[in-house]
Motif scaffolding. Structure first.
Motif, PDB file in Angstrom:
ATOM      1  N   GLY A  45       0.786  -1.229   0.000  1.00  0.00           N
ATOM      2  CA  GLY A  45       0.000   0.000   0.000  1.00  0.00           C
ATOM      3  C   GLY A  45       0.810   1.265   0.000  1.00  0.00           C
ATOM      4  N   GLY A  46       2.138   1.170  -0.101  1.00  0.00           N
ATOM      5  CA  GLY A  46       2.964   2.366  -0.038  1.00  0.00           C
ATOM      6  C   GLY A  46       3.062   2.893   1.378  1.00  0.00           C
ATOM      7  N   MET A  47       3.700   4.052   1.510  1.00  0.00           N
ATOM      8  CA  MET A  47       3.857   4.656   2.829  1.00  0.00           C
ATOM      9  C   MET A  47       2.827   5.741   3.102  1.00  0.00           C
ATOM     10  SD  MET A  47       6.028   2.789   4.057  1.00  0.00           S
ATOM     11  CE  MET A  47       5.745   3.602   5.615  1.00  0.00           C
ATOM     12  N   GLN A  48       1.993   6.078   2.118  1.00  0.00           N
ATOM     13  CA  GLN A  48       0.930   7.063   2.306  1.00  0.00           C
ATOM     14  C   GLN A  48      -0.380   6.489   1.772  1.00  0.00           C
ATOM     15  OE1 GLN A  48       2.361  10.566   0.310  1.00  0.00           O
ATOM     16  NE2 GLN A  48       3.838  11.044   1.879  1.00  0.00           N
ATOM     17  N   PRO A  49      -0.884   5.436   2.403  1.00  0.00           N
ATOM     18  CA  PRO A  49      -2.092   4.786   1.875  1.00  0.00           C
ATOM     19  C   PRO A  49      -3.371   5.557   2.144  1.00  0.00           C
ATOM     20  CG  PRO A  49      -1.412   3.738   3.912  1.00  0.00           C
ATOM     21  CD  PRO A  49      -0.358   4.774   3.598  1.00  0.00           C
ATOM     22  N   GLY A  77      10.064 -24.705   4.437  1.00  0.00           N
ATOM     23  CA  GLY A  77      10.792 -24.605   5.697  1.00  0.00           C
ATOM     24  C   GLY A  77      11.419 -23.247   5.939  1.00  0.00           C
ATOM     25  N   VAL A  78      10.922 -22.195   5.277  1.00  0.00           N
ATOM     26  CA  VAL A  78      11.438 -20.842   5.463  1.00  0.00           C
ATOM     27  C   VAL A  78      10.286 -19.946   5.909  1.00  0.00           C
ATOM     28  CG1 VAL A  78      11.106 -20.352   3.007  1.00  0.00           C
ATOM     29  CG2 VAL A  78      12.600 -18.888   4.366  1.00  0.00           C
ATOM     30  N   ASP A  79      10.538 -19.180   6.959  1.00  0.00           N
ATOM     31  CA  ASP A  79       9.549 -18.205   7.427  1.00  0.00           C
ATOM     32  C   ASP A  79       9.671 -16.927   6.607  1.00  0.00           C
ATOM     33  OD1 ASP A  79       8.819 -20.029   9.338  1.00  0.00           O
ATOM     34  OD2 ASP A  79      10.076 -19.148  10.911  1.00  0.00           O
ATOM     35  N   CYS A  80       8.580 -16.183   6.520  1.00  0.00           N
ATOM     36  CA  CYS A  80       8.555 -14.912   5.785  1.00  0.00           C
ATOM     37  C   CYS A  80       8.073 -13.812   6.723  1.00  0.00           C
ATOM     38  CB  CYS A  80       7.657 -14.987   4.559  1.00  0.00           C
ATOM     39  SG  CYS A  80       8.157 -16.194   3.328  1.00  0.00           S
ATOM     40  N   LEU A  81       8.814 -12.717   6.770  1.00  0.00           N
ATOM     41  CA  LEU A  81       8.425 -11.539   7.550  1.00  0.00           C
ATOM     42  C   LEU A  81       8.036 -10.448   6.564  1.00  0.00           C
ATOM     43  CD1 LEU A  81       8.115 -10.376  10.378  1.00  0.00           C
ATOM     44  CD2 LEU A  81      10.482  -9.596  10.255  1.00  0.00           C
ATOM     45  N   VAL A  82       6.725 -10.179   6.481  1.00  0.00           N
ATOM     46  CA  VAL A  82       6.178  -9.280   5.468  1.00  0.00           C
ATOM     47  C   VAL A  82       5.506  -8.098   6.169  1.00  0.00           C
ATOM     48  CG1 VAL A  82       4.644  -9.078   3.485  1.00  0.00           C
ATOM     49  CG2 VAL A  82       5.792 -11.253   3.948  1.00  0.00           C
ATOM     50  N   PRO A  83       6.104  -6.908   6.161  1.00  0.00           N
ATOM     51  CA  PRO A  83       5.452  -5.740   6.757  1.00  0.00           C
ATOM     52  C   PRO A  83       4.495  -5.068   5.772  1.00  0.00           C
ATOM     53  CG  PRO A  83       7.644  -5.156   6.065  1.00  0.00           C
ATOM     54  CD  PRO A  83       7.469  -6.614   5.705  1.00  0.00           C
ATOM     55  N   ALA A  84       3.477  -4.417   6.297  1.00  0.00           N
ATOM     56  CA  ALA A  84       2.514  -3.689   5.461  1.00  0.00           C
ATOM     57  C   ALA A  84       1.773  -2.698   6.341  1.00  0.00           C
ATOM     58  CB  ALA A  84       1.531  -4.640   4.780  1.00  0.00           C
ATOM     59  N   VAL A  85       1.373  -1.587   5.748  1.00  0.00           N
ATOM     60  CA  VAL A  85       0.599  -0.570   6.462  1.00  0.00           C
ATOM     61  C   VAL A  85      -0.852  -1.000   6.507  1.00  0.00           C
ATOM     62  CG1 VAL A  85      -0.081   1.853   6.542  1.00  0.00           C
ATOM     63  CG2 VAL A  85       2.193   1.222   5.714  1.00  0.00           C
ATOM     64  N   VAL A  86      -1.406  -1.111   7.703  1.00  0.00           N
ATOM     65  CA  VAL A  86      -2.809  -1.479   7.905  1.00  0.00           C
ATOM     66  C   VAL A  86      -3.416  -0.497   8.899  1.00  0.00           C
ATOM     67  CG1 VAL A  86      -2.388  -3.913   7.388  1.00  0.00           C
ATOM     68  CG2 VAL A  86      -2.207  -3.102   9.739  1.00  0.00           C
ATOM     69  N   ALA A  87      -4.666  -0.725   9.252  1.00  0.00           N
ATOM     70  CA  ALA A  87      -5.343   0.138  10.220  1.00  0.00           C
ATOM     71  C   ALA A  87      -5.772  -0.703  11.410  1.00  0.00           C
ATOM     72  CB  ALA A  87      -6.557   0.818   9.597  1.00  0.00           C
ATOM     73  N   ILE A  88      -5.533  -0.194  12.597  1.00  0.00           N
ATOM     74  CA  ILE A  88      -6.017  -0.823  13.808  1.00  0.00           C
ATOM     75  C   ILE A  88      -6.740   0.247  14.611  1.00  0.00           C
ATOM     76  CG2 ILE A  88      -3.775  -0.481  14.928  1.00  0.00           C
ATOM     77  CD1 ILE A  88      -4.367  -2.969  16.606  1.00  0.00           C
ATOM     78  N   GLU A  89      -8.021   0.033  14.821  1.00  0.00           N
ATOM     79  CA  GLU A  89      -8.878   1.026  15.474  1.00  0.00           C
ATOM     80  C   GLU A  89      -8.784   2.373  14.761  1.00  0.00           C
ATOM     81  OE1 GLU A  89      -8.119   1.187  19.658  1.00  0.00           O
ATOM     82  OE2 GLU A  89      -9.210  -0.673  20.035  1.00  0.00           O
ATOM     83  N   PHE A  93      -0.925   2.006  10.923  1.00  0.00           N
ATOM     84  CA  PHE A  93       0.382   1.676  11.485  1.00  0.00           C
ATOM     85  C   PHE A  93       0.952   0.507  10.699  1.00  0.00           C
ATOM     86  CE2 PHE A  93      -1.807  -1.798  13.256  1.00  0.00           C
ATOM     87  CZ  PHE A  93      -0.903  -2.685  13.821  1.00  0.00           C
ATOM     88  N   VAL A  94       2.231   0.237  10.892  1.00  0.00           N
ATOM     89  CA  VAL A  94       2.925  -0.799  10.141  1.00  0.00           C
ATOM     90  C   VAL A  94       2.849  -2.105  10.920  1.00  0.00           C
ATOM     91  CG1 VAL A  94       5.075  -1.479   9.036  1.00  0.00           C
ATOM     92  CG2 VAL A  94       4.466   0.937   9.185  1.00  0.00           C
ATOM     93  N   GLU A  95       2.223  -3.083  10.323  1.00  0.00           N
ATOM     94  CA  GLU A  95       2.123  -4.409  10.921  1.00  0.00           C
ATOM     95  C   GLU A  95       3.228  -5.303  10.361  1.00  0.00           C
ATOM     96  OE1 GLU A  95       1.863  -6.645  13.128  1.00  0.00           O
ATOM     97  OE2 GLU A  95      -0.299  -6.374  13.381  1.00  0.00           O
ATOM     98  N   GLY A 116      -3.801  -6.254  25.951  1.00  0.00           N
ATOM     99  CA  GLY A 116      -4.961  -5.383  26.111  1.00  0.00           C
ATOM    100  C   GLY A 116      -4.647  -3.922  25.901  1.00  0.00           C
ATOM    101  N   ARG A 117      -3.505  -3.620  25.280  1.00  0.00           N
ATOM    102  CA  ARG A 117      -3.113  -2.235  25.038  1.00  0.00           C
ATOM    103  C   ARG A 117      -2.951  -2.007  23.547  1.00  0.00           C
ATOM    104  NH1 ARG A 117       2.258  -1.225  27.651  1.00  0.00           N
ATOM    105  NH2 ARG A 117       2.616  -3.393  27.096  1.00  0.00           N
ATOM    106  N   PHE A 118      -3.595  -0.952  23.056  1.00  0.00           N
ATOM    107  CA  PHE A 118      -3.474  -0.613  21.652  1.00  0.00           C
ATOM    108  C   PHE A 118      -2.796   0.749  21.483  1.00  0.00           C
ATOM    109  CE2 PHE A 118      -6.724  -3.827  21.428  1.00  0.00           C
ATOM    110  CZ  PHE A 118      -6.416  -4.492  20.254  1.00  0.00           C
ATOM    111  N   ASP A 119      -2.023   1.146  22.488  1.00  0.00           N
ATOM    112  CA  ASP A 119      -1.319   2.408  22.359  1.00  0.00           C
ATOM    113  C   ASP A 119       0.183   2.182  22.387  1.00  0.00           C
ATOM    114  OD1 ASP A 119      -1.355   1.560  24.961  1.00  0.00           O
ATOM    115  OD2 ASP A 119      -2.445   3.267  25.742  1.00  0.00           O
ATOM    116  N   VAL A 120       0.739   2.050  23.586  1.00  0.00           N
ATOM    117  CA  VAL A 120       2.181   1.889  23.700  1.00  0.00           C
ATOM    118  C   VAL A 120       2.619   0.533  23.169  1.00  0.00           C
ATOM    119  CG1 VAL A 120       4.127   1.879  25.290  1.00  0.00           C
ATOM    120  CG2 VAL A 120       2.208   3.431  25.678  1.00  0.00           C
ATOM    121  N   GLY A 121       1.856  -0.515  23.466  1.00  0.00           N
ATOM    122  CA  GLY A 121       2.248  -1.856  23.070  1.00  0.00           C
ATOM    123  C   GLY A 121       2.346  -2.034  21.578  1.00  0.00           C
ATOM    124  N   VAL A 122       1.534  -1.270  20.805  1.00  0.00           N
ATOM    125  CA  VAL A 122       1.558  -1.400  19.355  1.00  0.00           C
ATOM    126  C   VAL A 122       2.927  -1.034  18.808  1.00  0.00           C
ATOM    127  CG1 VAL A 122       0.613  -0.435  17.229  1.00  0.00           C
ATOM    128  CG2 VAL A 122      -0.909  -1.054  19.102  1.00  0.00           C
TER     129      VAL A 122
END
Length: 660
Positions: A45-49, A77-89, A93-95, A116-122
């Motif tokens: 989604g780019g950096m300005q979705p 047998g290989v893990d993939c780490l795929v970041p993407a900009v999504v929305a939470i509440e 933010f970048v997931e 149970g925290r969607f502020d600092v923990g995110v």
């Protein structure tokens, strides 16, 4: 653990194609024995979705595509780490999606749900295990690195900031030689892997240059800049591995990096438009000539079409000679680049308009007709149009650029590069191959182009001949470097009028430039896409289009801010409190003086600072004597001589003291 960094360039939002490419990269990484594959942030989604992340079906397709990838690579047998900009509440933010064992694990959201925290923990770094190593996903070096837990082996830094020609850190491995990244890795004692994107994603451009650095700050492996690559490196914590020498690392050179970033942007933008060709106007000046070279570097000579217009406003032998020289320069450039050149003649403007055209309107109408010619050629060739407007044009005269066809263009590669900076870009490109005519890379050519920009800006600003003449006289005395220097300080660094370098020598000229920039805001909204390569592009520097205020300076006054006004208000309230306390204290002392029978002179002396100090001392002795007297009275004894002496005549004058 073996780490793989997939430095790939995909079309923005092509979820199906991007997922297929990730699966292919995972297969290549698995063949090389990698345990973890990482991909860049802006692929989906780019950096300005903007509001795209709030669209339910976009999120559905994104998650579905990642699930398909997880299932396709499960047997590898290989893990993939795929970041993407999504929305939470409703907050973007970048997931960090971890694809493991056929499942999709959004690590940061899972951590927030568990706590149970969607502020600092995110925003805390996501940490997980891969092949016996502790891996952390980091998106902000300054904020996330100090939060890494003990025992972390490698931090994977996903670059999000686009290319900035004045910040070497945005160039990934090319910034290491200038001192970036090394201290971060060595101070935290972890391996650092930088996953740098490459290519253009709307206005944002990335240069690539992913790298892996050991815990002592040495680069052990890196990907090339401006190219796709799959980098695979063994992460061995506590083991000294061979590192790249300093001369093997890419070095940052501003003109080269700007040129390559703009080349990537032109290539990706034209491909995203669904076409393979580009058409542009050749005027025989520096911006249009350099744009033709850039288009050839990005697309190849077969995919670039130049359009030249023979001017009809030629009346004197000198004008005819200049016109012949200009057209010869255009033809020479087209021959040097081996591109197709289409020549058009304007003809009689009055015949086109079916009326007698005044001289003041002829130039504007010719520009519009040229734009129609260019659009027709682009349509015939199935090509997208490119505009040669510069950041100086966008600041002062965007309306003239729009009338010349910029509104029909899909990209303006130099829209974030000032006119005077094009000369340095041209000289860099000339070191690669001498394709530009020498006549366009001169101070006279830059000054001539700057004069046209100022003329268009003044004409669009005001129709009062006296006012426009005064503006023209003031701006004519300025050098092109002075004009661009003032604009750079104001636009890129947000400097006010008094802080502009031009203000000391020409305060009126600086104020006019700021006024012209402000008045051009509405026209800038219609400009084509402009790649951001400066600290602050016009896409980021947006002011109200109907703004009537201009920066005319402070006229020698000190700057005032809301904080200063608030501090003055606090001081005023505190002073009112002190005055109120002083008044109350005076009333109490006056009442006490009347009660004790003191004269006005004694009351005034009592209210003074020295009198109050003596009163405090007497009050201490009075309190001690009062306690002694009350104690004696309760025992039925006569107060001692010290207590009687302390009260003196006041006890005799007010007998209720002894009774109570």
């Amino acid at each position: 653990m073996k780490l793989a960094l997939a430095q790939i360039d995909m079309r923005l939002g092509d979820i199906e194609g991007t997922c297929a490419r990730i699966a292919d990269q995972a297969e290549l990484a698995a063949r090389a024995g990698a345990n973890l594959l990482c991909t860049p942030v802006p692929l989906f989604g780019g950096m300005q979705p903007t509001t795209l992340v709030d669209y339910p079906n976009y999120e559905n397709d994104l998650v579905g595509g990642l699930v398909d990838v997880a299932q396709r690579v499960e047997h590898l047998g290989v893990d993939c780490l795929v970041p993407a900009v999504v929305a939470i509440e409703q907050t973007p933010f970048v997931e960090a999606f971890l694809l493991r064992e056929g499942r999709v694990l959004p690590l940061r959201t899972m951590f927030s749900l568990r706590t149970g925290r969607f502020d600092v923990g995110v925003w805390e770094p996501a940490v997980f295990d891969v092949a016996g190593s502790r891996v952390a996903a980091v998106f902000d070096l300054e904020r996330d690195m100090p939060q890494l837990p003990r025992g972390c082996d490698v931090a994977i830094y996903f670059q999000m900031s686009g290319f900035n020609a004045y910040n070497e850190e945005t160039c990934a491995v090319a910034g290491v030689a200038d001192g970036h990244f090394t201290e971060v890795a060595s101070q935290n004692g972890v391996w650092l892997a930088c996953m740098a994107p490459v290519g253009a994603f709307d206005e944002t451009v990335y240069t690539g240059g992913s790298f892996v650095m050991d815990d002592s700050g040495r680069v052990v492996a890196c990907s090339p800049c401006f190219e796709e690559d799959l980098l695979i490196q063994e992460v061995s914590r506590g083991v000294i591995v061979p590192a790249l020498d300093a001369h093997e690392l890419p070095r940052f050179f501003r003109e080269e990096w700007i040129w390559e970033a703009l080349r990537l942007h032109v290539r990706d933008t034209v491909q995203a438009s669904g076409r393979a060709r580009a058409a542009l106007a050749l005027e025989g000046d520096l911006p249009s000539s350099l744009l033709a070279v850039l288009a050839v570097d990005a697309l190849g000579p077969r995919n670039v079409v130049g359009v030249a217009f023979e001017r009809s406003d030629v009346f004197t032998p000198q004008q005819e000679a200049l016109e012949r020289e200009r057209m010869e320069c255009v033809r020479q450039l087209a021959a040097n680049l081996n591109i197709r050149l289409v020549e058009r003649s304007q003809g009689d403007i009055s015949r086109w308009m079916d009326r007698d055209v005044p001289a003041r309107d002829a130039g504007r109408l010719r520009i519009g007709i040229d734009a129609l010619y260019l659009a027709d050629v682009a349509h015939e060739m199935d090509a997208c149009m490119l505009s040669s407007l510069t950041k100086t044009d966008a600041a002062l005269a965007p309306a003239a650029a729009l009338s010349s066809g910029a509104s029909l263009a899909v990209d303006a590669p130099f829209g974030d590069v000032y006119l005077t900076s094009l000369e340095f870009l041209a000289r860099y490109r000339m070191r690669v191959s001498s394709v530009l005519p020498p006549s366009v890379i001169t101070l006279e050519a830059v000054a001539e182009r700057m004069g046209l920009i100022l003329a268009h800006a003044i004409m669009s600003c005001c129709e009062d001949p006296v006012y426009t003449e005064r503006m023209a006289q003031l701006l004519a005395t300025l050098e092109p470097t002075q004009i661009d220097g003032a604009l750079e300080a104001h636009v890129d660094r947000n400097r006010v009028l008094e802080e502009l370098p031009l203000y000391k020598t020409s305060p009126e000229g600086a104020a006019i430039l700021l006024m012209l920039t402000r008045r051009a805001e509405m026209a800038r909204r219609a400009l084509p896409m402009i790649p951001a390569v400066s600290p602050r592009s016009f896409g980021e520097r947006i002011w109200p289009a109907m703004l009537g205020w201009s920066d005319l300076g402070r006229h020698g006054e000190e700057p005032r801010t809301v904080v200063d006004v608030a501090r003055e208000g606090v001081k005023h309230v505190e002073s009112l409190g002190e005055a109120h306390s002083e008044r109350v204290r005076g009333e109490i002392l006056g009442l006490l003086g009347n009660l004790l029978g003191l004269s006005p002179e004694q009351q005034e002396e009592l209210m003074s600072e020295e009198g109050q100090q003596r009163m405090r001392e007497n009050m201490e002795r009075f309190e001690s004597s009062l306690r002694s007297m009350l104690s004696s009275a309760s025992d039925g004894q006569v107060p001692d001589a010290d207590a009687q002496q302390a009260f003196g005549s006041h006890i005799r004058q007010y007998p209720f003291f002894s009774q109570n």
